[in-house]
Design an enzyme around this catalytic site. Structure first.
Site, mmCIF file in Angstrom:
data_model
loop_
_atom_site.group_PDB
_atom_site.id
_atom_site.type_symbol
_atom_site.label_atom_id
_atom_site.label_comp_id
_atom_site.label_asym_id
_atom_site.label_seq_id
_atom_site.Cartn_x
_atom_site.Cartn_y
_atom_site.Cartn_z
ATOM 1 N N ILE A 125 2.247 -6.332 -8.611
ATOM 2 C CA ILE A 125 2.892 -7.214 -7.630
ATOM 3 C C ILE A 125 2.647 -6.761 -6.197
ATOM 4 O O ILE A 125 3.138 -7.356 -5.239
ATOM 5 C CB ILE A 125 4.419 -7.330 -7.889
ATOM 6 C CG1 ILE A 125 5.041 -5.942 -8.019
ATOM 7 C CG2 ILE A 125 4.703 -8.201 -9.103
ATOM 8 C CD1 ILE A 125 6.564 -5.963 -8.030
ATOM 9 N N GLY A 126 1.900 -5.734 -6.046
ATOM 10 C CA GLY A 126 1.590 -5.310 -4.679
ATOM 11 C C GLY A 126 0.763 -4.050 -4.678
ATOM 12 O O GLY A 126 0.752 -3.282 -5.643
ATOM 13 N N GLY A 150 -0.444 -0.952 -1.872
ATOM 14 C CA GLY A 150 -0.469 -0.375 -0.532
ATOM 15 C C GLY A 150 -1.578 0.639 -0.445
ATOM 16 O O GLY A 150 -2.436 0.706 -1.331
ATOM 17 N N SER A 173 -1.393 3.817 -0.627
ATOM 18 C CA SER A 173 -1.280 4.965 -1.513
ATOM 19 C C SER A 173 -0.668 4.603 -2.862
ATOM 20 O O SER A 173 -0.514 5.468 -3.712
ATOM 21 C CB SER A 173 -0.382 6.016 -0.849
ATOM 22 O OG SER A 173 0.844 5.404 -0.493
ATOM 23 N N ALA A 174 -0.300 3.371 -3.018
ATOM 24 C CA ALA A 174 0.443 3.035 -4.233
ATOM 25 C C ALA A 174 0.106 1.642 -4.752
ATOM 26 O O ALA A 174 -0.322 0.765 -4.005
ATOM 27 C CB ALA A 174 1.942 3.108 -3.934
ATOM 28 N N VAL A 222 2.137 -1.313 -7.002
ATOM 29 C CA VAL A 222 3.488 -1.635 -7.452
ATOM 30 C C VAL A 222 3.396 -2.654 -8.590
ATOM 31 O O VAL A 222 2.635 -3.628 -8.512
ATOM 32 C CB VAL A 222 4.337 -2.188 -6.283
ATOM 33 C CG1 VAL A 222 5.775 -2.433 -6.734
ATOM 34 C CG2 VAL A 222 4.318 -1.214 -5.104
ATOM 35 N N ASP A 227 7.641 2.902 9.176
ATOM 36 C CA ASP A 227 6.658 1.960 8.627
ATOM 37 C C ASP A 227 7.228 0.540 8.586
ATOM 38 O O ASP A 227 7.082 -0.174 7.591
ATOM 39 C CB ASP A 227 6.228 2.419 7.231
ATOM 40 C CG ASP A 227 4.837 1.918 6.867
ATOM 41 O OD1 ASP A 227 4.168 1.330 7.751
ATOM 42 O OD2 ASP A 227 4.422 2.097 5.713
HETATM 43 N N1 LIG Z 1 10.603 -3.412 -5.124
HETATM 44 C C1 LIG Z 1 9.601 -4.273 -4.955
HETATM 45 N N2 LIG Z 1 9.672 -5.517 -5.430
HETATM 46 C C2 LIG Z 1 8.670 -6.389 -5.248
HETATM 47 N N3 LIG Z 1 7.543 -6.114 -4.601
HETATM 48 C C3 LIG Z 1 7.393 -4.879 -4.091
HETATM 49 C C4 LIG Z 1 8.419 -3.899 -4.241
HETATM 50 N N4 LIG Z 1 8.018 -2.777 -3.627
HETATM 51 C C5 LIG Z 1 6.813 -3.042 -3.120
HETATM 52 N N5 LIG Z 1 6.423 -4.298 -3.384
HETATM 53 C C6 LIG Z 1 5.148 -4.938 -2.989
HETATM 54 O O1 LIG Z 1 4.114 -3.969 -3.044
HETATM 55 C C7 LIG Z 1 3.494 -3.831 -1.773
HETATM 56 C C8 LIG Z 1 3.026 -2.417 -1.564
HETATM 57 O O2 LIG Z 1 4.101 -1.545 -1.695
HETATM 58 P P1 LIG Z 1 4.350 -0.367 -0.672
HETATM 59 O O3 LIG Z 1 4.288 -0.922 0.697
HETATM 60 O O4 LIG Z 1 5.597 0.314 -1.034
HETATM 61 O O5 LIG Z 1 3.120 0.569 -0.971
HETATM 62 P P2 LIG Z 1 2.535 1.677 0.004
HETATM 63 O O6 LIG Z 1 1.361 2.323 -0.627
HETATM 64 O O7 LIG Z 1 3.656 2.536 0.461
HETATM 65 O O8 LIG Z 1 2.000 0.764 1.162
HETATM 66 P P3 LIG Z 1 1.938 1.007 2.685
HETATM 67 O O9 LIG Z 1 1.587 2.413 2.903
HETATM 68 O O10 LIG Z 1 0.925 -0.002 3.008
HETATM 69 O O11 LIG Z 1 3.297 0.634 3.211
HETATM 70 C C9 LIG Z 1 4.545 -4.313 -0.780
HETATM 71 O O12 LIG Z 1 3.947 -4.781 0.394
HETATM 72 C C10 LIG Z 1 5.237 -5.403 -1.557
HETATM 73 O O13 LIG Z 1 4.545 -6.615 -1.423
#
Ligand SMILES: Nc1ncnc2c1ncn2[C@@H]1O[C@H](COP(=O)(O)OP(=O)(O)OP(=O)(O)O)[C@@H](O)[C@H]1O
Length: 719
Positions: A24-25, A27, A29-30, A32, A141
């Site tokens: 569903i997403g 980023g 580093s991750a 989701v 962020d």
């Molecule tokens: N709890 C959640 N429920 C639904 N969607 C989520 C949730 N957490 C994250 N996402 C989706 O996943 C995407 C990426 O998550 P997240 O931003 O936490 O990753 P990240 O690697 O920390 O990204 P970044 O460093 O770009 O912020 C979010 O932009 C969102 O669209």
């Protein structure tokens, strides 16, 4: 503050208890996933953070995750628990069924949301920030991608704690070589390594997020990181335009203006901002938000659709350049802003792209400009605007709209913009420009003791462990250490009369943004490739980006191989210069061998120019015919022709095309690097021209003739 019933539940830290469903997403580093918590059948979100991509140690990360789980506010996405699975940290969170505001805009509102919707979203976000700040935390962020919406329209700020800690080593120090994403949301004080920052930095990011929600993208988002840094530091803060953004209210514009003040002390606190008239009219939960959420497909499907859209855009010929295609493909990944960058590394990685008047809101901030240039700026000239440049090293300041003498900083800017301009004879090089260039060289020379050399395009050239090509390194260090280098008449001539290329071999007019701001799927920009040395031979590592040996030989077409050999010159630092004899290579520091190499380079670039023209013709013919190749390409299917191709890896047209795009993108980036080096070198030579040559000209000419012969021999061999 009370936790909701579901939040009070305890969750298991055993991976077997979670069934991962669709993504569903994603980023930086991750990734989701939506997931089912088996014991209760509850839907949750599982964020899988790749620990190998992080600089922080597990202890710090877990500490932050724990803090995150202790946070308790209705507008914050807290975590239920976290645990390590293989090389990942799994963070279990409530599932936010409508996803992020970024997803929402990407799916159905590319030009931004309505003010009433934005008002509600921002107010809820601000409440979360107020809570965090009161508890002594900085989010770091804040952006649309981290503002999530629940099925009932509740807005929550996510990504607090863990991702910030991941890159900051827990002690807020910035890790080197770990830049990910664009600094679009980053406050100026965060960019300036010497100055500290506090929670007010979140207020700046909040203001940028407001603009992002209003326009569908953050200001400067189409530029590579370096450009964003420069623009943020030297331009007036972005904001809503009183004329262009007529649809937005005065109070909205004012509120944004209050957040986007460069002096952090003058920014309001979240608490104060909540009292602004703009937030008085918003209602919770906003009916407009619910309207926006109506008829949306499930989040997983939406994410897939967005990914497909990006992929379709990639295949579309409407996308004008290789870099933009790669940008669009990784657009989502790019939209990260972790404050985990190294300015020097960024500057090193930066490419040259033109300012777009539309994207530069406001006038230049003179003080910041001075600071960047590292010297005083002529006050009389600092207000003068620039027209468009038309020359290469000429940086024709005569087009200055005011006609007044140009400041160094402006020259610096203008030089950094020459990438999109035609190469013409260097005769257009005005006195003012030369003076500007000279000043910049002085900055460079002065700073050699401080490890950094500022190139004329504003890049810093730090003496650090980024593995640049040897030839480049040599030239850079030479540029900084030796301003008494002998030059030949011929090289002077070359400098003065830069060959007039036609538009087919102009420098790229866009930076290789994929290389700069986002992990790309191509090995040239992939963090994976960088980290997994076993998969491919690392040819060059630059920050978090790598060039691998697999990039070098992907083209099997013999005609392509020729261009590949030129690429290899730029790509492979370990190889000698093509066309350079081993003797010349050994004696690489001699001016004559440099002249020889440049002559070879001239030949190769003109051969490359022909190849590009042929490729373009072929492509255009193919598209006009709309034959089987095109339709198969559109369907993503390999043609029989491409199936028989000998290419390694993905042999489909699409695959080859992607590789080619990646290759072109890398090449353009190298071209930029080389251009910087050559420009600087030319500048040094201009300075030296003022001194009498220390070697008899006839001797040098003789040498040159020999070198030319040598080069011709080499060319014949290569052909
Ligand atoms: N709890 C959640 N429920 C639904 N969607 C989520 C949730 N957490 C994250 N996402 C989706 O996943 C995407 C990426 O998550 P997240 O931003 O936490 O990753 P990240 O690697 O920390 O990204 P970044 O460093 O770009 O912020 C979010 O932009 C969102 O669209």
């Amino acid at each position: 503050m009370k936790r909701s019933a579901s939040e009070r539940k305890t969750f298991s830290t055993s991976r077997e208890e979670y069934e991962l469903l669709e993504e569903i997403g994603q980023g930086a580093s991750a990734t989701v996933y939506r997931a089912i918590y088996r014991p209760t059948n509850e839907v949750v979100a599982v964020k899988c953070l790749d620990l190998e991509r992080c600089n922080s140690n597990l202890e710090n990360i877990q500490k932050e995750a724990q803090i995150m789980s202790l946070m308790n506010h209705p507008n914050l996405v807290t975590s239920y628990c976290s645990f390590v699975v293989d090389r990942c940290l799994w963070v279990i969170m409530p599932f936010m069924a409508e996803g992020s505001c970024l997803h929402l805009m990407k799916y159905g509102y590319p030009d931004g949301l309505k003010e009433s919707t934005i008002g509600y979203i921002l107010k809820e976000t601000l409440k979360a920030l107020d809570y965090l700040h009161r508890h002594g935390h900085i989010h770091r962020d804040v952006k649309a991608g981290n503002i999530l919406i629940d099925s009932d329209g509740m807005v929550k700020l996510a990504d607090f704690g863990v991702s910030a800690c991941m890159f900051d080593n827990g002690d807020r120090r910035r890790a080197r070589n770990t830049f990910i994403g664009t600094p679009c949301w980053m406050a100026p004080e965060v960019m300036q390594q010497d100055s500290g920052y506090d929670f007010k930095a979140d207020i700046w990011s909040f203001g940028i997020t407001a603009l992002e929600l209003a326009h569908g993208h953050a200001p400067f988002s189409k530029f590579p990181p370096m450009k964003v840094l420069l623009m943020t530091l030297q331009n007036a803060p972005p904001g809503l335009d009183y004329d262009r953004d007529k649809k937005f209210s005065k109070s909205f514009k004012e509120m944004i203006g209050m957040c986007l003040v460069k002096d952090q002390k003058k920014r309001p606190t979240a608490e104060k901002l909540l009292k602004h008239s703009f937030f008085k009219k918003t209602k919770s939960p906003g009916p407009s938000v619910k309207k926006v959420l109506l008829d949306l497909p499930p989040l997983g499907d939406r994410v897939k659709i967005i990914q497909l859209k990006d992929a379709a855009q990639l295949a579309s010929k409407e996308v004008p350049s290789a870099e933009q295609e790669a940008m669009s493909q990784s657009e989502y990944k790019r939209s990260v802003s972790g404050w985990n960058f190294d300015v020097e590394d960024l500057k090193l990685q930066a490419s040259l792209i033109p300012d777009d008047e539309d994207d530069i809101t406001g006038a230049k901030d003179e003080d910041q400009t001075k600071r960047l240039a590292g010297e005083d700026v002529d006050a009389s000239s600092s207000s003068s605007g620039f027209g468009r440049t038309t020359s290469f090293i000429g940086v024709d300041c005569r087009e200055s709209t005011s006609g007044s003498e140009t400041s160094t900083a402006e020259c610096l800017n203008q030089i950094s913009d020459f990438g999109d301009k035609e190469y013409v004879d260097g005769n257009g090089c005005s006195e003012a420009a030369l003076q500007g260039l000279e000043k910049i060289t002085q900055v460079c020379l002065k700073s050699q003791n401080n490890r950094n050399c500022r190139a004329p395009n504003g890049l810093l050239m730090p003496d650090r462990e980024v593995t640049r090509s040897l030839s480049e390194k040599d030239v850079i260090s030479k540029r900084c250490e030796n301003n008494h280098q002998e030059i030949t008449d011929k090289s002077r001539h070359t400098m003065r009369k830069v060959p007039s290329f036609n538009s087919q071999l102009m420098l790229p007019n866009q930076a290789s943004a994929n290389n700069l701001s986002a992990p790309s799927r191509f090995s040239g920009g992939s963090g994976d490739a960088l980290e997994d040395g076993s998969k491919v031979d690392l040819v060059q590592k630059k920050g978090r980006f790598s060039v691998t040996s697999e990039n070098v030989d992907f083209v099997t077409d013999p005609s392509m191989k020729r261009s590949s050999s030129f690429g290899a010159f730029l790509l492979d630092s370990k190889q000698g210069l093509p066309g350079q004899s081993s003797k010349a290579a050994q004696n690489g520091s001699a001016p004559a061998s440099l002249a020889s190499s440049l002559q070879c380079l001239l030949k190769q670039t003109s051969a490359l120019q022909d190849l590009i023209a042929i490729s373009l013709n072929n492509l255009e013919r193919g598209m006009a015919a709309d034959g089987p190749t095109c339709s198969a390409l559109q369907k993503g299917k390999p043609t029989p022709e491409s199936q028989s191709s000998e290419n390694v890896g993905d042999t489909s047209d699409g695959g080859r095309r992607q590789l080619l795009l990646s290759k072109i993108s890398e090449f353009q980036s190298r071209m930029n690097d080389l251009t910087v080096v050559l420009t600087t070198e030319n500048l040094m030579q201009m300075k030296l021209q003022e001194q009498p040559p220390s070697a008899p000209i006839c001797q040098t000419e003789e040498k040159d003739q020999d070198q030319q012969k040598e080069c011709n021999n080499q060319e014949t061999k290569v052909d």
